[in-house]
Design a protein around this motif. Sequence first.
Motif, mmCIF file in Angstrom:
data_model
loop_
_atom_site.group_PDB
_atom_site.id
_atom_site.type_symbol
_atom_site.label_atom_id
_atom_site.label_comp_id
_atom_site.label_asym_id
_atom_site.label_seq_id
_atom_site.Cartn_x
_atom_site.Cartn_y
_atom_site.Cartn_z
ATOM 1 N N LYS A 462 0.846 -1.186 0.000
ATOM 2 C CA LYS A 462 0.000 0.000 0.000
ATOM 3 C C LYS A 462 0.889 1.246 0.000
ATOM 4 O O LYS A 462 2.026 1.196 0.497
ATOM 5 C CB LYS A 462 -0.913 -0.009 1.228
ATOM 6 N N PRO A 463 0.424 2.342 -0.560
ATOM 7 C CA PRO A 463 1.286 3.527 -0.722
ATOM 8 C C PRO A 463 1.980 3.969 0.559
ATOM 9 O O PRO A 463 3.150 4.352 0.537
ATOM 10 C CB PRO A 463 0.302 4.587 -1.228
ATOM 11 N N GLU A 464 1.266 3.878 1.683
ATOM 12 C CA GLU A 464 1.846 4.361 2.930
ATOM 13 C C GLU A 464 2.971 3.460 3.446
ATOM 14 O O GLU A 464 3.730 3.848 4.343
ATOM 15 C CB GLU A 464 0.756 4.511 4.001
ATOM 16 N N TYR A 465 3.090 2.231 2.883
ATOM 17 C CA TYR A 465 4.134 1.308 3.326
ATOM 18 C C TYR A 465 5.190 1.057 2.260
ATOM 19 O O TYR A 465 6.099 0.243 2.452
ATOM 20 C CB TYR A 465 3.512 -0.030 3.742
ATOM 21 N N LYS A 466 5.101 1.741 1.149
ATOM 22 C CA LYS A 466 5.971 1.474 0.008
ATOM 23 C C LYS A 466 7.452 1.657 0.344
ATOM 24 O O LYS A 466 8.320 0.920 -0.147
ATOM 25 C CB LYS A 466 5.572 2.393 -1.143
ATOM 26 N N ALA A 467 7.768 2.634 1.197
ATOM 27 C CA ALA A 467 9.175 2.910 1.516
ATOM 28 C C ALA A 467 9.806 1.799 2.348
ATOM 29 O O ALA A 467 11.023 1.597 2.313
ATOM 30 C CB ALA A 467 9.288 4.245 2.259
ATOM 31 N N TYR A 501 6.769 -0.106 -11.333
ATOM 32 C CA TYR A 501 6.807 0.034 -9.884
ATOM 33 C C TYR A 501 8.198 0.520 -9.474
ATOM 34 O O TYR A 501 9.210 -0.080 -9.842
ATOM 35 C CB TYR A 501 6.484 -1.298 -9.215
ATOM 36 N N THR A 502 8.253 1.593 -8.727
ATOM 37 C CA THR A 502 9.546 2.243 -8.444
ATOM 38 C C THR A 502 10.208 1.757 -7.164
ATOM 39 O O THR A 502 11.374 2.074 -6.913
ATOM 40 C CB THR A 502 9.358 3.768 -8.355
ATOM 41 N N GLY A 503 9.471 0.985 -6.342
ATOM 42 C CA GLY A 503 10.067 0.503 -5.100
ATOM 43 C C GLY A 503 10.876 -0.767 -5.313
ATOM 44 O O GLY A 503 11.042 -1.255 -6.435
ATOM 45 N N ASP A 504 11.381 -1.313 -4.214
ATOM 46 C CA ASP A 504 12.151 -2.561 -4.284
ATOM 47 C C ASP A 504 11.228 -3.735 -4.595
ATOM 48 O O ASP A 504 10.030 -3.721 -4.278
ATOM 49 C CB ASP A 504 12.857 -2.817 -2.945
ATOM 50 N N ILE A 505 11.828 -4.786 -5.203
ATOM 51 C CA ILE A 505 11.079 -5.984 -5.566
ATOM 52 C C ILE A 505 11.868 -7.204 -5.115
ATOM 53 O O ILE A 505 13.064 -7.323 -5.406
ATOM 54 C CB ILE A 505 10.829 -6.078 -7.080
ATOM 55 N N LEU A 506 11.208 -8.105 -4.382
ATOM 56 C CA LEU A 506 11.818 -9.377 -4.011
ATOM 57 C C LEU A 506 11.223 -10.500 -4.857
ATOM 58 O O LEU A 506 10.013 -10.524 -5.120
ATOM 59 C CB LEU A 506 11.587 -9.684 -2.529
ATOM 60 N N LEU A 507 12.071 -11.420 -5.269
ATOM 61 C CA LEU A 507 11.645 -12.595 -6.024
ATOM 62 C C LEU A 507 11.664 -13.784 -5.076
ATOM 63 O O LEU A 507 12.694 -14.070 -4.443
ATOM 64 C CB LEU A 507 12.597 -12.844 -7.202
ATOM 65 N N VAL A 508 10.528 -14.488 -4.962
ATOM 66 C CA VAL A 508 10.384 -15.554 -3.975
ATOM 67 C C VAL A 508 9.967 -16.844 -4.680
ATOM 68 O O VAL A 508 8.892 -16.921 -5.273
ATOM 69 C CB VAL A 508 9.341 -15.181 -2.903
ATOM 70 N N GLY A 509 10.820 -17.854 -4.629
ATOM 71 C CA GLY A 509 10.496 -19.174 -5.180
ATOM 72 C C GLY A 509 10.245 -20.148 -4.052
ATOM 73 O O GLY A 509 11.094 -20.336 -3.180
ATOM 74 N N LYS A 525 16.771 -10.482 -4.632
ATOM 75 C CA LYS A 525 16.348 -9.108 -4.872
ATOM 76 C C LYS A 525 16.460 -8.805 -6.360
ATOM 77 O O LYS A 525 17.476 -9.115 -6.988
ATOM 78 C CB LYS A 525 17.202 -8.131 -4.060
ATOM 79 N N TYR A 526 15.424 -8.233 -6.903
ATOM 80 C CA TYR A 526 15.418 -7.921 -8.326
ATOM 81 C C TYR A 526 16.277 -6.684 -8.587
ATOM 82 O O TYR A 526 16.056 -5.625 -7.989
ATOM 83 C CB TYR A 526 13.981 -7.685 -8.801
ATOM 84 N N GLU A 527 17.228 -6.847 -9.464
ATOM 85 C CA GLU A 527 18.092 -5.735 -9.835
ATOM 86 C C GLU A 527 17.558 -5.110 -11.120
ATOM 87 O O GLU A 527 17.599 -5.722 -12.191
ATOM 88 C CB GLU A 527 19.530 -6.221 -10.046
ATOM 89 N N LYS A 528 17.039 -3.910 -11.007
ATOM 90 C CA LYS A 528 16.463 -3.249 -12.166
ATOM 91 C C LYS A 528 17.556 -2.770 -13.110
ATOM 92 O O LYS A 528 18.640 -2.367 -12.676
ATOM 93 C CB LYS A 528 15.607 -2.058 -11.714
ATOM 94 N N GLU A 529 17.226 -2.842 -14.390
ATOM 95 C CA GLU A 529 18.173 -2.360 -15.383
ATOM 96 C C GLU A 529 18.247 -0.843 -15.328
ATOM 97 O O GLU A 529 17.229 -0.159 -15.237
ATOM 98 C CB GLU A 529 17.735 -2.814 -16.778
ATOM 99 N N SER A 530 19.423 -0.322 -15.384
ATOM 100 C CA SER A 530 19.594 1.135 -15.288
ATOM 101 C C SER A 530 19.322 1.787 -16.634
ATOM 102 O O SER A 530 19.370 1.160 -17.672
ATOM 103 C CB SER A 530 21.019 1.445 -14.838
#
Length: 530
Positions: A462-467, A501-509, A525-530
């Motif tokens: 949720k937006p208030e928890y995104k950080a 999505y601009t926040g962090d992303i975790l990949l879970v298998g 942890k997903y490493e976004k392309e720069s």
Amino acid sequence: MGRFVNPDNSAFQVALNSKIYVDKTGLIEYTNSVLDTTDAYICNSRPRRFGKSYAANMLAAYYSKGADSEKMFSGLQISKEADFREHLNKYDVIHIDIQWFLANCEDVDNVVTLITDSVLSELREIYPDIFTWEVSRLPDALSIVREKTGQKFIIIIDEWDVLIRDAATNGKVQEAYINFLRGMFKGTEPTKYIQLAYLTGILPVKKEKTQSALNNFDEFTMLSASNLAPYIGFTEDEVEKLSKEYHQDFDKVKRWYDGYLLKDYQIYNPRAVVGVMLKGEFKSYWFETASYEAVTPLINMNYDGLKTAIIEMLSGANVKVDTATFKNDTVNIHSKDDVLTYMIHLGYLGYDQYTKTAFIPNEEIRQELTVAVESRSWNEMLMFQQESERLLDATLDMDGVMVGTQIEKIHNEYISVIQYHNENSLSSVLTIAYLSAMQYYFKPIRKLPTGRGFADFVYIPKPEYKADYPALIVELKWNQNAQTAMQQIKNKKYPTAIENYTGDILLVGISYDKNCKEHQCLIGKYEKES
């Protein structure tokens, strides 16, 4: 003019005077189209706070001879219809509020007699030359008026089911009321004096006791609203317009109060929407009704699978429900399906008539049910939430070993009713296990389309928890290993589904091996392309 026969338009005028009024006169367009036909017998049931009485008052104001309401309806949707004036204030209307009679009757055993005597008294005042002899039955009186004047009646009964619900154990009252309904509506004789019959309440009519009295009624319910769907509550377009007018975040309003699927419409709770527009407070408005008191004992009933189903729905899942078993009263509740169906009618659950599943429609209801299940009878729920929080913490800490251990513990100790047979049963366990995530995340997206396939679960904070909370992309594998699940996330480029999505992303298998009966988990942890 009388209270019950040919009422004036003042009750509907109160609604029009409100700061927020949403035009629902399209309902009149529908009732006009079925007047004096076999479709003119309507039971429109819906939960409290969904405008049942507003609709009944609107119909009475439009049709009643006792009202002069052309000015009131001018500018509203119905005034644009060709037959607007054809039916405006042209009919004898009998408007009965069963709740009012119940509240004003000293002895509940006499409530049907009070209804009959009150309406007959007003008919005698309106037609003194017709009733020159004593008439004791309301159907007889209506037949006499029809015979002498050629005038048919419109009968509106608000809270029609209150005696079915509140006096369910009183056999004498039940029998008297059902006989009253049967006399009013059953057989060919009522068609001679009824132009339109409109009943509204919480419960539908089809049940063992009342079906014989009301089986000629068309039902419009929270299970199947059909053509009346846009008049059950506020539609999405209506709420979006209100959000703009009152400078509210529409996406937030949607998350809090949307979710009732009726035909092709997303329906919102009217009272809650009005509350948030005028007060600007995103909270639950259910405490203002009596239905909360009804739902707490319901979810504490000791039926197999009921508590697991509630936890599944609190976790964002849909649960299969057989609505056909419910007898539409509060006495004959005998199963999990009966409880869930009644909760749908009460508005505590949404219903998808295509998949035949129940679900928690929005954040408002999720909070209400969370409070309800945390009552003393659900002490095990408090312990389960603690285990679920440990699972979420382990996920955020990227501790795959602890995640596997926690899922296994939750499955074995709290939801062993779900037996592993395939990947779907594994996903059911996972949905429940991540219950604590619902405080911080939106309802998980199932099978989200991605670049080359479908991700099993996607949790967006949720937006208030995104950080503080990353998005989670979860892939499940049954009878395989966690490495396979993780590789599929990467090979099929699942993160592209939320690439904006601009926040962090975790990949879970996550995997389950049926031979060693162990859960495994890998987290990256997903490493976004720069």
